[in-house]
Design an enzyme around this catalytic site. Structure first.
Site, PDB file in Angstrom:
ATOM      1  N   CYS A   1       1.020  -1.235   0.134  1.00 18.44           N
ATOM      2  CA  CYS A   1       0.031   0.037  -0.078  1.00 18.44           C
ATOM      3  C   CYS A   1       0.811   1.230   0.033  1.00 18.44           C
ATOM      4  O   CYS A   1       1.921   1.343   0.717  1.00 18.44           O
ATOM      5  CB  CYS A   1      -0.940   0.041   1.276  1.00 18.44           C
ATOM      6  SG  CYS A   1      -1.994  -1.372   1.349  1.00 18.44           S
TER       7      CYS A   1
ATOM      8  N   ARG B   1       4.934  -0.644  -6.182  1.00 22.25           N
ATOM      9  CA  ARG B   1       4.831  -1.417  -4.980  1.00 22.25           C
ATOM     10  C   ARG B   1       3.719  -2.571  -5.129  1.00 22.25           C
ATOM     11  O   ARG B   1       3.688  -3.378  -4.376  1.00 22.25           O
ATOM     12  CB  ARG B   1       4.700  -0.359  -3.864  1.00 22.25           C
ATOM     13  CG  ARG B   1       5.889   0.579  -3.513  1.00 22.25           C
ATOM     14  CD  ARG B   1       5.358   1.693  -2.948  1.00 22.25           C
ATOM     15  NE  ARG B   1       4.775   1.157  -1.427  1.00 22.25           N
ATOM     16  CZ  ARG B   1       5.815   1.307  -0.497  1.00 22.25           C
ATOM     17  NH1 ARG B   1       7.097   1.624  -0.531  1.00 22.25           N
ATOM     18  NH2 ARG B   1       5.375   0.949   0.765  1.00 22.25           N
TER      19      ARG B   1
ATOM     20  N   TRP C   1      -3.300  -2.585  -1.269  1.00 27.67           N
ATOM     21  CA  TRP C   1      -2.989  -3.859  -1.488  1.00 27.67           C
ATOM     22  C   TRP C   1      -4.161  -4.747  -0.809  1.00 27.67           C
ATOM     23  O   TRP C   1      -3.567  -4.597   0.523  1.00 27.67           O
ATOM     24  CB  TRP C   1      -1.614  -4.481  -1.421  1.00 27.67           C
ATOM     25  CG  TRP C   1      -1.271  -5.871  -2.005  1.00 27.67           C
ATOM     26  CD1 TRP C   1      -1.137  -6.243  -2.989  1.00 27.67           C
ATOM     27  CD2 TRP C   1      -1.112  -6.859  -0.869  1.00 27.67           C
ATOM     28  NE1 TRP C   1      -0.869  -7.565  -3.174  1.00 27.67           N
ATOM     29  CE2 TRP C   1      -0.712  -8.089  -1.948  1.00 27.67           C
ATOM     30  CE3 TRP C   1      -0.988  -7.035   0.484  1.00 27.67           C
ATOM     31  CZ2 TRP C   1      -0.517  -9.252  -1.255  1.00 27.67           C
ATOM     32  CZ3 TRP C   1      -0.772  -8.399   1.014  1.00 27.67           C
ATOM     33  CH2 TRP C   1      -0.470  -9.567   0.054  1.00 27.67           C
TER      34      TRP C   1
ATOM     35  N   ASN D   1      -2.020   2.194   5.944  1.00 20.92           N
ATOM     36  CA  ASN D   1      -0.970   0.994   5.504  1.00 20.92           C
ATOM     37  C   ASN D   1      -0.777   0.113   6.694  1.00 20.92           C
ATOM     38  O   ASN D   1      -0.499   0.426   7.951  1.00 20.92           O
ATOM     39  CB  ASN D   1       0.497   1.332   5.200  1.00 20.92           C
ATOM     40  CG  ASN D   1       0.322   2.300   3.598  1.00 20.92           C
ATOM     41  OD1 ASN D   1      -0.581   2.297   3.135  1.00 20.92           O
ATOM     42  ND2 ASN D   1       1.401   2.706   3.232  1.00 20.92           N
ATOM     43  N   GLY D   2      -0.695  -1.221   6.661  1.00 19.66           N
ATOM     44  CA  GLY D   2      -0.437  -2.201   7.690  1.00 19.66           C
ATOM     45  C   GLY D   2      -1.816  -2.920   8.176  1.00 19.66           C
ATOM     46  O   GLY D   2      -2.792  -2.986   7.179  1.00 19.66           O
TER      47      GLY D   2
ATOM     48  N   GLU E   1      14.757 -19.963  -7.015  1.00 24.57           N
ATOM     49  CA  GLU E   1      14.857 -18.615  -7.643  1.00 24.57           C
ATOM     50  C   GLU E   1      14.095 -18.727  -8.853  1.00 24.57           C
ATOM     51  O   GLU E   1      13.237 -17.748  -9.295  1.00 24.57           O
ATOM     52  CB  GLU E   1      15.902 -17.869  -7.600  1.00 24.57           C
ATOM     53  CG  GLU E   1      15.957 -16.451  -8.180  1.00 24.57           C
ATOM     54  CD  GLU E   1      14.836 -15.282  -7.410  1.00 24.57           C
ATOM     55  OE1 GLU E   1      14.577 -14.520  -8.010  1.00 24.57           O
ATOM     56  OE2 GLU E   1      14.307 -15.808  -6.206  1.00 24.57           O
TER      57      GLU E   1
ATOM     58  N   LYS F   1      10.303 -17.181 -10.052  1.00 21.06           N
ATOM     59  CA  LYS F   1      10.259 -15.994 -11.021  1.00 21.06           C
ATOM     60  C   LYS F   1       9.080 -16.341 -12.135  1.00 21.06           C
ATOM     61  O   LYS F   1       8.416 -15.793 -12.615  1.00 21.06           O
ATOM     62  CB  LYS F   1      11.481 -15.867 -11.755  1.00 21.06           C
ATOM     63  CG  LYS F   1      12.501 -15.066 -11.074  1.00 21.06           C
ATOM     64  CD  LYS F   1      12.026 -13.631 -10.908  1.00 21.06           C
ATOM     65  CE  LYS F   1      12.856 -12.895  -9.585  1.00 21.06           C
ATOM     66  NZ  LYS F   1      12.279 -13.313  -8.171  1.00 21.06           N
TER      67      LYS F   1
ATOM     68  N   GLU G   1       5.600 -16.308 -10.498  1.00 19.30           N
ATOM     69  CA  GLU G   1       5.319 -15.163 -10.038  1.00 19.30           C
ATOM     70  C   GLU G   1       4.736 -14.215 -11.129  1.00 19.30           C
ATOM     71  O   GLU G   1       3.643 -13.342 -11.072  1.00 19.30           O
ATOM     72  CB  GLU G   1       6.540 -14.191  -9.547  1.00 19.30           C
ATOM     73  CG  GLU G   1       6.875 -14.260  -8.148  1.00 19.30           C
ATOM     74  CD  GLU G   1       7.988 -13.280  -7.844  1.00 19.30           C
ATOM     75  OE1 GLU G   1       7.934 -12.813  -6.935  1.00 19.30           O
ATOM     76  OE2 GLU G   1       9.099 -13.390  -8.498  1.00 19.30           O
TER      77      GLU G   1
ATOM     78  N   HIS H   1      12.986 -39.455  -4.613  1.00 18.92           N
ATOM     79  CA  HIS H   1      12.020 -39.418  -3.322  1.00 18.92           C
ATOM     80  C   HIS H   1      10.928 -38.896  -3.626  1.00 18.92           C
ATOM     81  O   HIS H   1      10.132 -38.572  -2.434  1.00 18.92           O
ATOM     82  CB  HIS H   1      13.072 -38.909  -2.247  1.00 18.92           C
ATOM     83  CG  HIS H   1      14.257 -39.459  -2.149  1.00 18.92           C
ATOM     84  ND1 HIS H   1      14.259 -40.597  -1.264  1.00 18.92           N
ATOM     85  CD2 HIS H   1      15.396 -39.188  -2.269  1.00 18.92           C
ATOM     86  CE1 HIS H   1      15.707 -41.042  -1.407  1.00 18.92           C
ATOM     87  NE2 HIS H   1      16.364 -39.993  -1.899  1.00 18.92           N
TER      88      HIS H   1
ATOM     89  N   LYS I   1       5.425  -4.962  -4.219  1.00 19.62           N
ATOM     90  CA  LYS I   1       6.834  -5.049  -4.417  1.00 19.62           C
ATOM     91  C   LYS I   1       7.447  -5.011  -3.054  1.00 19.62           C
ATOM     92  O   LYS I   1       8.600  -5.635  -2.678  1.00 19.62           O
ATOM     93  CB  LYS I   1       7.184  -3.832  -4.907  1.00 19.62           C
ATOM     94  CG  LYS I   1       8.804  -3.733  -5.253  1.00 19.62           C
ATOM     95  CD  LYS I   1       9.442  -4.692  -6.222  1.00 19.62           C
ATOM     96  CE  LYS I   1      10.825  -4.327  -6.314  1.00 19.62           C
ATOM     97  NZ  LYS I   1      11.360  -5.447  -7.270  1.00 19.62           N
TER      98      LYS I   1
END
Length: 618
Positions: free
Chosen positions: A2, A27, A74, A108-109, A491, A495, A498, A514, A613
């Site tokens: 946010c 963000r 957000w 925000n929060g 990673e 990506k 995402e 396994h 972000k």
């Protein structure tokens, strides 16, 4: 996540608020809004579309004013919908906030006790129009309001449990905005005859370069030409405090896409420069690269604890291999959001290392505070923002110089984090007598060549594009790596999921038999990171396990691995093997693969759905 922008001025500040929101779009958000004091009333516009659409609505509705607040949200509480978008109004008990408002607030929060507060406010006659925790704060401020907005906010804040940054103004007090922070970032911008609030200094680029970083628990009163900052003293009373103003050179990156299709692509190709900048000034290996007094602390520690989230956690996972193999120091890597909620065994001789791009990641900030509360005082951060809360929180730091990263999926921040962690490894190795002068010279030579080596990998983009056409038609993928390249496989999978929304998982290649081997069919692409290291022959055996089940291998192999293209084995040869620094090279084609696959699928590369972000809530 946010974003907040607020302003008190004598001019129409709506263009400043909207432009500030545009600079915070990177963000991540799913709704946005703006509210101003206009003609003695509160007016607002809210949207679940992009800020550009909000800008059009503001213009169409003729909204303007010299005092106001704006927000990108957000979603945490309540679905992305106009009635859940900020700013939220409070009109008073029994009154409809849609028709009239007295208090306007953005937040925000997360407020953890919002259910309890909501029930109490409903009993007092307040009407709720949203499912958000934020609306609780607006009504609570209204409940305490008796002609002084600052006093109302200061009375309301102690009733909140959780994290917040808020900006609030009142219909009855034009040209005044109150801001407060606890667990979420908030900064103050000083202008001439006007003042500003924002959750990120980037929002004020082109408006002011005089920035005050508010500290935990600060409340700020913005009026024309003057500001007051207060904080609770030991007796629980708000007292005036001084916070220094800093000159922060800000610039907007919105128009700097250049020849690239997306910011993510631009940032992938900026990695040689970002790495070179991160290494700028490093002429030798020394603990003092991380701050004065680091040598004494590095000599005293006998363990490293790394705390991070997401991509930064994978950077820490690579560093664990380096720290144990090169520096010979036991290392643990913890997901920050889990660490403080389990019973761990503290060691006061631990170096607690945090890794964060923004320096404002709530989980990581909370984790390092928890570690310190357990009696581990030695803290160090690898961070991309020198003015961030994390840098202020930790005793030592290494500032990476990736520059602003706009794409939600991290690329250049990740590789520069790895560079900073490698320097930390070498500094600890030196202190522990495991790095001779000759070895130091070789390591520095390899680091200086790294930007050129990454540039060579970027030249593989056309081959990666050809692969991306195949991947775009898939819904699942496996990634394999061994040793210090296993975190790179993780990673790469992150990506891909995402930004392309393809389900992707990564495993140590030896774990195939396994369980994960059950997933392998000819429809399952298996991406393999194949450097020419001591585990190569083991990896080749794992690759044969895939081929025997009809799986399709997509292999990024060093040039001297003697792996050949054949039916079912698609091969891209890396330019060179780079020893311990090889993970930095091998992650680059995985970034390109995710990017071009997402392009082929037509997703929103820079702003993937549901993601943010900078994760500033728990």
């Amino acid at each position: 996540m946010c974003g907040i922008v607020g302003a008190v001025s004598t001019r129409n500040i709506v263009p400043i608020l909207v432009e500030g929101l545009k600079r915070l779009e990177y963000r991540g958000y799913d709704s946005c809004g703006v509210a101003v004091h206009q003609g003695g009333e509160l007016r607002r516009a809210r949207s679940t579309s992009r800020v550009a659409e909000l800008d059009s609505a503001v213009t169409q509705d003729g909204i303007d004013g010299s005092t106001g607040i704006a927000h990108t949200r957000w979603a945490t509480h309540g679905a992305p919908a106009v009635h859940n978008a900020h700013p939220h109004f409070s009109a008073g008990p029994g009154l409809d906030t849609v028709i009239s408002g007295r208090i306007a607030l953005v937040h925000n929060g997360i407020i953890e006790n919002h259910d309890q507060l909501r029930a109490e406010l409903i009993q007092r006659g307040y009407r709720f129009d949203s499912q958000t925790d934020t609306e609780v704060i607006a009504h609570l401020v209204h409940f305490h309001y008796d002609g002084d907005l600052l006093d109302a906010v200061q009375r309301a804040l102690p009733q909140l449990r959780g994290a917040y940054a808020v900006a609030v103004f009142c219909r009855d007090e034009p040209q005044r905005v109150i801001g407060a922070r606890h667990g979420s970032p908030l900064i103050l911008g000083l202008g001439e005859g006007e003042n500003f609030l924002a959750s990120d200094a980037m929002a004020l680029a082109g408006v002011t370069d005089q920035i005050v970083y508010l500290e935990e628990g600060d409340v700020v009163d913005l009026q024309l030409g003057k500001v007051w900052i207060s904080a609770l003293d030991a007796g629980g009373r708000y007292q005036p405090v001084e916070r220094p103003a800093r000159t922060v050179l800000l610039h907007s990156v919105a128009a700097e896409l250049g020849p690239y299709r997306h910011f993510m692509q631009k940032e992938i190709f900026e990695q040689p420069r970002a790495i070179a900048d991160t290494l700028d000034g490093v002429t030798g290996i020394s603990p003092e690269l991380f701050g004065d007094g680091a040598h004494r602390v590095f000599k005293d520690i006998d363990q490293v604890l790394i705390l991070a989230c997401g991509t930064s956690y994978y950077a820490g996972s690579v560093a664990r291999y380096w720290l144990e193999a090169i520096a010979g120091i036991p290392t643990t890597v913890e997901i920050a959001s889990e660490y403080r909620y389990r019973h761990s065994v503290p060691n006061p001789r631990t170096l607690v290392v945090t890794i964060t791009q923004s320096g404002e990641t709530a989980d990581t900030l909370a984790a390092v505070k928890h570690a310190r509360s357990l009696g581990m005082p030695h803290t160090l951060t690898i961070c991309n923002v020198a003015t961030s809360a994390m840098v202020r929180e930790c005793a030592f730091n290494y500032i990476t110089r990736a520059g602003t990263e706009i794409g939600v999926a991290s690329t250049k921040a990740f590789t520069t984090q790895l560079v900073g962690l490698y320097l930390l490894t070498l500094a600890l190795a030196q202190v522990r007598g495991r790095l001779s002068d000759a070895q130091e010279a070789l390591q520095l030579k390899a680091l200086r060549h790294l930007p050129m080596a990454v540039q060579s990998v970027l030249a593989l983009e056309p081959q990666v594009i050809a692969w991306s056409e195949d991947f775009a038609r898939k819904e699942n993928a496996l990634f394999l790596g061994r040793g210090l390249h296993y975190p790179i496989a993780l990673e790469g999978a992150l990506k891909l999921k995402e930004i392309s929304y393809i389900h992707a998982e990564a495993y140590p290649a030896g774990e195939l038999k396994h369980g994960p081997l059950a997933l392998v069919t000819e429809q399952m692409p298996v991406v393999t990171v194949a450097p020419n290291d001591e585990l190569l022959e083991k990896l080749k055996s794992n690759m044969q396990e895939v081929r025997a089940r009809g799986g399709q291998l997509y292999v990024f192999a060093d040039s001297d691995t003697h792996i050949q293209s054949e039916p079912g084995v698609h091969l891209i040869r890396m330019p060179e093997h780079y020893g311990a620094l090889s993970p930095i090279l091998h992650v680059v084609p995985l970034q390109l693969l995710a990017y071009h696959t997402a392009c082929a699928r037509g997703t929103d590369v820079d702003k993937p759905r549901n993601l943010a972000k900078s994760v500033t809530v728990e």
